[in-house]
Design a protein around this motif. Sequence first.
Motif, PDB file in Angstrom:
ATOM      1  N   SER A  57       0.812  -1.223   0.071  1.00 35.87           N
ATOM      2  CA  SER A  57      -0.041   0.128  -0.129  1.00 35.87           C
ATOM      3  C   SER A  57       1.012   1.339  -0.078  1.00 35.87           C
ATOM      4  N   LEU A  58       0.223   2.294  -0.304  1.00 37.17           N
ATOM      5  CA  LEU A  58       0.935   3.633  -0.331  1.00 37.17           C
ATOM      6  C   LEU A  58       1.114   3.993   1.159  1.00 37.17           C
ATOM      7  N   LYS A  59       0.193   3.748   1.841  1.00 37.13           N
ATOM      8  CA  LYS A  59       0.260   4.001   3.393  1.00 37.13           C
ATOM      9  C   LYS A  59       1.606   3.508   3.967  1.00 37.13           C
ATOM     10  N   THR A  60       1.767   2.189   3.464  1.00 36.41           N
ATOM     11  CA  THR A  60       3.161   1.402   3.925  1.00 36.41           C
ATOM     12  C   THR A  60       4.357   2.105   3.544  1.00 36.41           C
ATOM     13  N   THR A  61       4.438   1.997   2.269  1.00 39.84           N
ATOM     14  CA  THR A  61       5.712   2.818   1.503  1.00 39.84           C
ATOM     15  C   THR A  61       5.783   4.264   2.168  1.00 39.84           C
ATOM     16  N   LEU A  62       5.084   5.126   1.884  1.00 39.69           N
ATOM     17  CA  LEU A  62       5.038   6.355   2.472  1.00 39.69           C
ATOM     18  C   LEU A  62       5.382   6.459   4.023  1.00 39.69           C
ATOM     19  N   CYS A  63       4.676   5.835   4.850  1.00 43.84           N
ATOM     20  CA  CYS A  63       4.973   6.062   6.198  1.00 43.84           C
ATOM     21  C   CYS A  63       6.360   5.629   6.562  1.00 43.84           C
ATOM     22  N   ILE A  64       6.932   4.315   6.051  1.00 39.93           N
ATOM     23  CA  ILE A  64       8.034   3.922   6.415  1.00 39.93           C
ATOM     24  C   ILE A  64       9.270   5.131   5.694  1.00 39.93           C
ATOM     25  N   LYS A  65       9.132   5.433   4.394  1.00 37.86           N
ATOM     26  CA  LYS A  65       9.974   6.425   4.069  1.00 37.86           C
ATOM     27  C   LYS A  65       9.773   7.612   4.925  1.00 37.86           C
ATOM     28  N   GLY A  66       8.605   8.509   5.045  1.00 39.09           N
ATOM     29  CA  GLY A  66       8.312   9.434   5.718  1.00 39.09           C
ATOM     30  C   GLY A  66       8.847   9.550   7.234  1.00 39.09           C
ATOM     31  N   LYS A  67       8.804   8.308   7.839  1.00 41.79           N
ATOM     32  CA  LYS A  67       9.058   8.158   8.958  1.00 41.79           C
ATOM     33  C   LYS A  67      10.539   8.516   9.234  1.00 41.79           C
ATOM     34  N   GLN A  68      11.360   8.088   8.511  1.00 40.15           N
ATOM     35  CA  GLN A  68      12.950   8.348   8.698  1.00 40.15           C
ATOM     36  C   GLN A  68      13.107   9.747   8.163  1.00 40.15           C
ATOM     37  N   MET A  69      12.433  10.313   7.181  1.00 36.81           N
ATOM     38  CA  MET A  69      12.651  11.596   6.642  1.00 36.81           C
ATOM     39  C   MET A  69      12.360  12.650   8.033  1.00 36.81           C
TER      40      MET A  69
END
Length: 377
Positions: A57-69
């Motif tokens: 999902s976009l939620k998974t992909t963007l959450c993992i990337k966004g968390k580190q950012m």
Amino acid sequence: MWFVVGAGVVGLAIARKLASRDGTSTLLLEKHGSVGTETSSRNSEVIHAGLYYGPSSLKTTLCIKGKQMLYDLCAAKDIPYRNSKKWILAQNARQHEELQKTHAFTKSIGVPTYFVSLSEANAREPDVRIDEAVLESPTTGIVDSHALMSFLEADFQASGGDIAFHTSVTSIEPLDSGSAGYKINTKNLLASEAASITSETLINSAGLSAVLLSNQILPASRQTKPLYAKGSYYSYSAPTPRPRILVYPAPTTGAAGLGTHLTMDLTGAIRFGPDVEWIDDPTDFSVNEARLPAALDEIETYLPGIQRDKVTVDYSGIRPKLGRGSAVSRGEGDGFSDFIIRKEKGFEGFVNLLGIESPGLTSSLAIADMVDSLLNK
């Protein structure tokens, strides 16, 4: 011109990213008098790890990337945050099975979680009831969302971006299906003055109003029904019990939320919530006192020493939903709804963001990168 509607945390992140490009101008439209007054400032302020949203999902992909950012940005710019960690609790065998599913899933996507022994858990947080098992998420944290949005706003303006406050969109007219831009009609809510502007791009990050704005542009066959889930939050005034880690009940497949969980702000003040109450009015932020007894009953399942009379209603937030199904993705048939972030086919320059609920705050910087890529391929 880049034209962004909605100055919540996601709209701010998008506008900031677009304004950083040389030779461009960016206008951010906001109907309220300041940034982030709706969903972005009425939430748990949790930096989510990405535990619940399915493998692709976009939620998974963007959450993992966004968390580190987000962690990197907060550290670099002195935005208050803390890597507080999080426990997910099981009080029976069925809930333990849910934790095992969550652990197996997070392992498959490279997000760390691990089980803590009951003896260690009791030593660390003796006030927290754990009958069966506890799963720890070491990359979950909390952030001062207001400080984050203040930074994004200032950085956007430092890059030459402009914000029009107290300004709402009254109608939008695609010109030649967007190939000649969009005529955006607006109203200043203070002066009751109407104006219009034509922009070659339109980024719909209007949060609770995003579906309504989208439906002004898309044909009936592609329109969406807006759904609104209000969540009430409760404050706690007693000095004990006061855990030092975020505490969540085991996820329930099919439920529209993650249960009434325990979070805290950066001062250590505890709050509980949110619950789920389906409403029709996205401006109704009143807190329903009648929901407090049920919330207390749920809180007592993991914090039995809570002083019930010290828990009071505090505030509410409203999540823009695309369905009434599960907040947790376990596969087909659970009703899980992903983010919608896309260039709309047949409408040149129109990027639509719908259903941007949790983990929208965590994902905001990654969403901004995605929108930038969609517009600048």
